[in-house]
Design a protein around this motif. Structure first.
Motif, PDB file in Angstrom:
ATOM      1  N   GLY A  38      44.775  36.071  36.213  1.00 41.69           N
ATOM      2  CA  GLY A  38      44.605  35.591  37.584  1.00 41.69           C
ATOM      3  C   GLY A  38      43.336  34.785  37.769  1.00 41.69           C
ATOM      4  O   GLY A  38      43.288  33.854  38.581  1.00 41.69           O
ATOM      5  N   GLY A  39      42.297  35.107  37.016  1.00 46.80           N
ATOM      6  CA  GLY A  39      41.040  34.373  37.145  1.00 46.80           C
ATOM      7  C   GLY A  39      41.090  32.978  36.548  1.00 46.80           C
ATOM      8  O   GLY A  39      40.371  32.076  36.989  1.00 46.80           O
ATOM      9  N   VAL A  40      41.963  32.760  35.585  1.00 39.74           N
ATOM     10  CA  VAL A  40      42.024  31.460  34.906  1.00 39.74           C
ATOM     11  C   VAL A  40      42.483  30.340  35.840  1.00 39.74           C
ATOM     12  O   VAL A  40      41.784  29.332  35.973  1.00 39.74           O
ATOM     13  CB  VAL A  40      42.896  31.548  33.629  1.00 39.74           C
ATOM     14  N   PRO A  41      43.632  30.424  36.523  1.00 36.70           N
ATOM     15  CA  PRO A  41      44.016  29.305  37.395  1.00 36.70           C
ATOM     16  C   PRO A  41      43.104  29.136  38.604  1.00 36.70           C
ATOM     17  O   PRO A  41      42.912  28.013  39.085  1.00 36.70           O
ATOM     18  CB  PRO A  41      45.444  29.637  37.828  1.00 36.70           C
ATOM     19  N   ILE A  42      42.532  30.220  39.074  1.00 38.36           N
ATOM     20  CA  ILE A  42      41.631  30.119  40.221  1.00 38.36           C
ATOM     21  C   ILE A  42      40.399  29.301  39.836  1.00 38.36           C
ATOM     22  O   ILE A  42      39.927  28.463  40.612  1.00 38.36           O
ATOM     23  CB  ILE A  42      41.259  31.523  40.736  1.00 38.36           C
ATOM     24  N   ALA A  43      39.871  29.525  38.642  1.00 38.01           N
ATOM     25  CA  ALA A  43      38.683  28.781  38.198  1.00 38.01           C
ATOM     26  C   ALA A  43      39.034  27.401  37.657  1.00 38.01           C
ATOM     27  O   ALA A  43      38.220  26.487  37.724  1.00 38.01           O
ATOM     28  CB  ALA A  43      37.948  29.588  37.126  1.00 38.01           C
ATOM     29  N   LEU A 116      48.508  35.978  42.807  1.00 37.49           N
ATOM     30  CA  LEU A 116      49.490  37.018  42.493  1.00 37.49           C
ATOM     31  C   LEU A 116      49.090  37.813  41.248  1.00 37.49           C
ATOM     32  O   LEU A 116      49.182  39.051  41.240  1.00 37.49           O
ATOM     33  CB  LEU A 116      50.873  36.406  42.308  1.00 37.49           C
ATOM     34  N   PHE A 117      48.643  37.111  40.207  1.00 36.00           N
ATOM     35  CA  PHE A 117      48.214  37.828  39.002  1.00 36.00           C
ATOM     36  C   PHE A 117      47.039  38.758  39.307  1.00 36.00           C
ATOM     37  O   PHE A 117      47.023  39.905  38.859  1.00 36.00           O
ATOM     38  CB  PHE A 117      47.823  36.856  37.896  1.00 36.00           C
ATOM     39  N   ALA A 118      46.042  38.279  40.040  1.00 32.57           N
ATOM     40  CA  ALA A 118      44.875  39.105  40.345  1.00 32.57           C
ATOM     41  C   ALA A 118      45.241  40.265  41.265  1.00 32.57           C
ATOM     42  O   ALA A 118      44.734  41.378  41.097  1.00 32.57           O
ATOM     43  CB  ALA A 118      43.778  38.257  40.985  1.00 32.57           C
ATOM     44  N   LEU A 119      46.124  40.030  42.208  1.00 36.01           N
ATOM     45  CA  LEU A 119      46.543  41.092  43.124  1.00 36.01           C
ATOM     46  C   LEU A 119      47.310  42.176  42.378  1.00 36.01           C
ATOM     47  O   LEU A 119      47.054  43.373  42.566  1.00 36.01           O
ATOM     48  CB  LEU A 119      47.404  40.500  44.241  1.00 36.01           C
TER      49      LEU A 119
END
Length: 188
Positions: A38-43, A116-119
């Motif tokens: 989840g952190g990869v696409p956000i960053a 969604l991944f992080a949640l």
């Protein structure tokens, strides 16, 4: 080369696979993996320039630094879930909060994918609990008869779970302390 060489390499692969499975089973592995994913696409998305033929699409916004910070924190929380299981609840709640903040700060949470991944990773981490040792499960299975009802001659202290085990909760549908086949309590 001897005939035993291939057996040894297959054995070492099997040993490594079993060691990884034991390591993965003793921690919230999937929670950490989903949180890091989840952190990869956000960053990534605020700094990426996508090319479609001759047209380039840049998502550079004023929230680029905030997106990078959220992405790095989510990745760090995922590693924390793997290597510091004692902080799994804090890491899970922090991942959920960061996922929610990423909706506003980071291009709709990395185009909903990172959100969604992080949640999911945060929820898995907050709900994960370490399993019971295999010796305890074997002891409980040996104390019950094959039908799983404790038998007709079971002493009252054994029916309550024995010393050191939690007292069964009353179950209004199935009777007091009804258990399912794997020793867990039925919900409904």
């Amino acid at each position: 080369m001897s005939a035993e060489t291939s057996v040894q390499s297959a054995g070492s692969f099997t040993r490594l696979r079993l060691r990884f499975r034991d390591w993965r089973g003793s921690r919230p592995f999937w929670a950490g993996l989903f949180t890091m994913l989840g952190g990869v696409p956000i960053a990534y998305f605020p700094y990426a320039t996508l090319k479609l033929g001759t047209m380039s699409i840049a998502m550079a916004t004023t929230a680029g630094a905030g997106s990078l910070i959220i992405g790095v924190l989510l990745f760090t929380l995922g590693l924390t879930m793997w290597f510091q299981q004692a902080t799994r609840i804090f890491a899970g709640v922090a991942a959920i909060v960061l996922a929610l903040v990423s909706l506003v700060v980071s291009n709709i949470g990395g185009f909903i994918l990172g959100f969604l991944f992080a949640l999911i990773g945060g929820a898995l981490s907050a709900s994960w609990a370490p399993g019971k040792p295999a010796a305890d499960a074997g002891r409980r299975a040996a104390s019950q008869d094959p039908a799983g009802d404790g038998g007709a001659g079971t002493a009252p202290e054994n029916a309550a779970g024995g010393p050191g085990e939690p007292h069964p909760l009353p179950d209004p549908v199935h009777g007091a302390g009804a258990e399912d086949s794997n020793g867990g309590y039925r919900v409904g």
